[in-house]
Write a protein that holds these residues in place. Structure first.
Motif, PDB file in Angstrom:
ATOM      1  N   ALA A 141       0.838  -1.204   0.000  1.00 20.92           N
ATOM      2  CA  ALA A 141       0.000   0.000   0.000  1.00 20.92           C
ATOM      3  C   ALA A 141       0.876   1.258   0.000  1.00 20.92           C
ATOM      4  O   ALA A 141       0.593   2.211  -0.738  1.00 20.92           O
ATOM      5  CB  ALA A 141      -0.938  -0.001   1.204  1.00 20.92           C
ATOM      6  N   ARG A 142       1.934   1.261   0.804  1.00 22.63           N
ATOM      7  CA  ARG A 142       2.847   2.422   0.831  1.00 22.63           C
ATOM      8  C   ARG A 142       3.526   2.599  -0.523  1.00 22.63           C
ATOM      9  O   ARG A 142       3.650   3.711  -1.029  1.00 22.63           O
ATOM     10  CB  ARG A 142       3.908   2.240   1.920  1.00 22.63           C
ATOM     11  CG  ARG A 142       3.432   2.580   3.294  1.00 22.63           C
ATOM     12  CD  ARG A 142       4.515   2.627   4.381  1.00 22.63           C
ATOM     13  NE  ARG A 142       5.897   2.497   3.982  1.00 22.63           N
ATOM     14  CZ  ARG A 142       6.751   1.596   4.492  1.00 22.63           C
ATOM     15  NH1 ARG A 142       6.349   0.745   5.414  1.00 22.63           N
ATOM     16  NH2 ARG A 142       8.002   1.563   4.097  1.00 22.63           N
ATOM     17  N   LEU A 143       3.979   1.500  -1.093  1.00 22.72           N
ATOM     18  CA  LEU A 143       4.630   1.553  -2.402  1.00 22.72           C
ATOM     19  C   LEU A 143       3.668   2.098  -3.448  1.00 22.72           C
ATOM     20  O   LEU A 143       4.033   2.952  -4.263  1.00 22.72           O
ATOM     21  CB  LEU A 143       5.131   0.164  -2.802  1.00 22.72           C
ATOM     22  CG  LEU A 143       5.800   0.042  -4.164  1.00 22.72           C
ATOM     23  CD1 LEU A 143       7.012   0.957  -4.277  1.00 22.72           C
ATOM     24  CD2 LEU A 143       6.191  -1.410  -4.426  1.00 22.72           C
ATOM     25  N   GLN A 144       2.424   1.636  -3.430  1.00 23.70           N
ATOM     26  CA  GLN A 144       1.428   2.117  -4.396  1.00 23.70           C
ATOM     27  C   GLN A 144       1.182   3.607  -4.227  1.00 23.70           C
ATOM     28  O   GLN A 144       1.067   4.337  -5.217  1.00 23.70           O
ATOM     29  CB  GLN A 144       0.117   1.348  -4.271  1.00 23.70           C
ATOM     30  CG  GLN A 144      -0.893   1.708  -5.345  1.00 23.70           C
ATOM     31  CD  GLN A 144      -0.388   1.388  -6.737  1.00 23.70           C
ATOM     32  OE1 GLN A 144      -0.146   0.245  -7.063  1.00 23.70           O
ATOM     33  NE2 GLN A 144      -0.218   2.403  -7.578  1.00 23.70           N
ATOM     34  N   GLU A 145       1.104   4.086  -2.978  1.00 21.87           N
ATOM     35  CA  GLU A 145       0.909   5.525  -2.737  1.00 21.87           C
ATOM     36  C   GLU A 145       2.061   6.343  -3.314  1.00 21.87           C
ATOM     37  O   GLU A 145       1.836   7.358  -3.979  1.00 21.87           O
ATOM     38  CB  GLU A 145       0.784   5.800  -1.235  1.00 21.87           C
ATOM     39  CG  GLU A 145      -0.527   5.379  -0.632  1.00 21.87           C
ATOM     40  CD  GLU A 145      -0.579   5.619   0.873  1.00 21.87           C
ATOM     41  OE1 GLU A 145       0.243   6.407   1.390  1.00 21.87           O
ATOM     42  OE2 GLU A 145      -1.450   5.016   1.527  1.00 21.87           O
ATOM     43  N   VAL A 146       3.277   5.896  -3.089  1.00 25.32           N
ATOM     44  CA  VAL A 146       4.448   6.613  -3.614  1.00 25.32           C
ATOM     45  C   VAL A 146       4.434   6.568  -5.140  1.00 25.32           C
ATOM     46  O   VAL A 146       4.657   7.589  -5.812  1.00 25.32           O
ATOM     47  CB  VAL A 146       5.754   6.025  -3.046  1.00 25.32           C
ATOM     48  CG1 VAL A 146       6.970   6.589  -3.773  1.00 25.32           C
ATOM     49  CG2 VAL A 146       5.851   6.298  -1.549  1.00 25.32           C
ATOM     50  N   LEU A 147       4.174   5.405  -5.710  1.00 26.07           N
ATOM     51  CA  LEU A 147       4.142   5.286  -7.174  1.00 26.07           C
ATOM     52  C   LEU A 147       3.017   6.130  -7.774  1.00 26.07           C
ATOM     53  O   LEU A 147       3.197   6.716  -8.849  1.00 26.07           O
ATOM     54  CB  LEU A 147       4.020   3.826  -7.593  1.00 26.07           C
ATOM     55  CG  LEU A 147       5.279   2.995  -7.385  1.00 26.07           C
ATOM     56  CD1 LEU A 147       5.014   1.529  -7.700  1.00 26.07           C
ATOM     57  CD2 LEU A 147       6.436   3.527  -8.204  1.00 26.07           C
ATOM     58  N   ASP A 148       1.870   6.214  -7.112  1.00 23.14           N
ATOM     59  CA  ASP A 148       0.790   7.083  -7.597  1.00 23.14           C
ATOM     60  C   ASP A 148       1.267   8.531  -7.669  1.00 23.14           C
ATOM     61  O   ASP A 148       0.997   9.229  -8.650  1.00 23.14           O
ATOM     62  CB  ASP A 148      -0.446   6.981  -6.694  1.00 23.14           C
ATOM     63  CG  ASP A 148      -1.188   5.660  -6.854  1.00 23.14           C
ATOM     64  OD1 ASP A 148      -0.951   4.948  -7.850  1.00 23.14           O
ATOM     65  OD2 ASP A 148      -1.994   5.345  -5.957  1.00 23.14           O
ATOM     66  N   ASP A 149       1.988   8.982  -6.639  1.00 20.16           N
ATOM     67  CA  ASP A 149       2.520  10.349  -6.627  1.00 20.16           C
ATOM     68  C   ASP A 149       3.543  10.549  -7.751  1.00 20.16           C
ATOM     69  O   ASP A 149       3.532  11.569  -8.441  1.00 20.16           O
ATOM     70  CB  ASP A 149       3.166  10.672  -5.276  1.00 20.16           C
ATOM     71  CG  ASP A 149       2.165  10.803  -4.149  1.00 20.16           C
ATOM     72  OD1 ASP A 149       0.948  10.933  -4.425  1.00 20.16           O
ATOM     73  OD2 ASP A 149       2.593  10.757  -2.964  1.00 20.16           O
ATOM     74  N   VAL A 150       4.421   9.565  -7.931  1.00 17.84           N
ATOM     75  CA  VAL A 150       5.456   9.659  -8.967  1.00 17.84           C
ATOM     76  C   VAL A 150       4.825   9.631 -10.354  1.00 17.84           C
ATOM     77  O   VAL A 150       5.138  10.459 -11.220  1.00 17.84           O
ATOM     78  CB  VAL A 150       6.493   8.521  -8.807  1.00 17.84           C
ATOM     79  CG1 VAL A 150       7.414   8.439 -10.012  1.00 17.84           C
ATOM     80  CG2 VAL A 150       7.294   8.702  -7.523  1.00 17.84           C
ATOM     81  N   LEU A 151       3.920   8.694 -10.573  1.00 13.96           N
ATOM     82  CA  LEU A 151       3.315   8.542 -11.901  1.00 13.96           C
ATOM     83  C   LEU A 151       2.477   9.753 -12.293  1.00 13.96           C
ATOM     84  O   LEU A 151       2.353  10.056 -13.488  1.00 13.96           O
ATOM     85  CB  LEU A 151       2.490   7.258 -11.964  1.00 13.96           C
ATOM     86  CG  LEU A 151       3.318   5.972 -11.890  1.00 13.96           C
ATOM     87  CD1 LEU A 151       2.413   4.761 -11.801  1.00 13.96           C
ATOM     88  CD2 LEU A 151       4.279   5.860 -13.056  1.00 13.96           C
ATOM     89  N   ALA A 152       1.933  10.465 -11.318  1.00 14.26           N
ATOM     90  CA  ALA A 152       1.170  11.685 -11.616  1.00 14.26           C
ATOM     91  C   ALA A 152       2.057  12.754 -12.244  1.00 14.26           C
ATOM     92  O   ALA A 152       1.564  13.643 -12.945  1.00 14.26           O
ATOM     93  CB  ALA A 152       0.515  12.213 -10.346  1.00 14.26           C
ATOM     94  N   LEU A 153       3.359  12.659 -12.030  1.00 18.71           N
ATOM     95  CA  LEU A 153       4.303  13.641 -12.571  1.00 18.71           C
ATOM     96  C   LEU A 153       4.969  13.183 -13.859  1.00 18.71           C
ATOM     97  O   LEU A 153       5.742  13.926 -14.458  1.00 18.71           O
ATOM     98  CB  LEU A 153       5.385  13.938 -11.517  1.00 18.71           C
ATOM     99  CG  LEU A 153       4.873  14.476 -10.181  1.00 18.71           C
ATOM    100  CD1 LEU A 153       6.006  14.540  -9.175  1.00 18.71           C
ATOM    101  CD2 LEU A 153       4.207  15.827 -10.366  1.00 18.71           C
ATOM    102  N   MET A 154       4.675  11.972 -14.281  1.00 20.52           N
ATOM    103  CA  MET A 154       5.298  11.393 -15.472  1.00 20.52           C
ATOM    104  C   MET A 154       4.390  11.553 -16.688  1.00 20.52           C
ATOM    105  O   MET A 154       3.188  11.725 -16.546  1.00 20.52           O
ATOM    106  CB  MET A 154       5.572   9.904 -15.249  1.00 20.52           C
ATOM    107  CG  MET A 154       6.534   9.598 -14.147  1.00 20.52           C
ATOM    108  SD  MET A 154       8.181  10.041 -14.665  1.00 20.52           S
ATOM    109  CE  MET A 154       8.995  10.172 -13.090  1.00 20.52           C
TER     110      MET A 154
END
Length: 161
Positions: A141-154
């Motif tokens: 869940a933590r990894l998904q939250e971080v990846l969601d934040d990162v992917l929003a900028l990609m």
């Protein structure tokens, strides 16, 4: 001996390098599964890496002239022409006259070619699912939250549609 290539034998890498190495390591674990699938699928259909590369180029960039595909795939015009003929016989691509220049033909991806790319995408997703399913749920869940934040900028992904 660790089978993974150690990119930083002389000490701790910088933050960006370390992040890149971490993703490279994750990718290598997933790629082992994906490449095994690609090897089996290429063996069954006699597809080559260059053919798969051309299918992805057609997906990403749309219909193209053989000369443009050759340049993008870093192949000779002759090799690309043979490759396209083979993909056409297999139903992966088709050639149509270029409306802007009747002497040229444009190569495009067929529904069969798109289906192959979608299948490859599904196998890639399944490889990552297999990789991450052993993680504790809270860490996932933590990894998904971080990846969601990162992917929003990609930039948006170029996924077979």
């Amino acid at each position: 001996m660790n089978a993974y290539i150690d990119h930083n034998e002389s000490g701790r890498a910088g933050d960006l390098t370390r992040l890149g190495q971490s993703f490279d390591h994750l990718h290598s674990l997933a790629a082992a599964q994906v490449f095994a699938y690609m090897s089996r699928s290429m063996h069954n259909t006699d597809a080559t890496f260059s053919q798969i590369n051309v299918l992805f180029r057609l997906y990403r960039h749309g219909p193209q002239r053989i000369a443009d595909l050759a340049e993008g795939a870093h192949l000779s015009h002759c090799a690309t022409s043979r490759l396209i003929s083979r993909l056409e016989k297999e139903g992966q691509v088709d050639k149509q006259p270029n409306t802007e220049n009747r002497r040229e033909r444009l190569v495009s991806l067929t529904s069969e070619g798109l289906a192959y790319l979608k299948d490859l995408q599904q196998k890639t997703t399944a490889a990552y699912v297999t990789l991450f399913k052993e993680l504790p749920p809270a860490l996932r869940a933590r990894l998904q939250e971080v990846l969601d934040d990162v992917l929003a900028l990609m930039p948006p992904p170029e996924l077979p549609g």
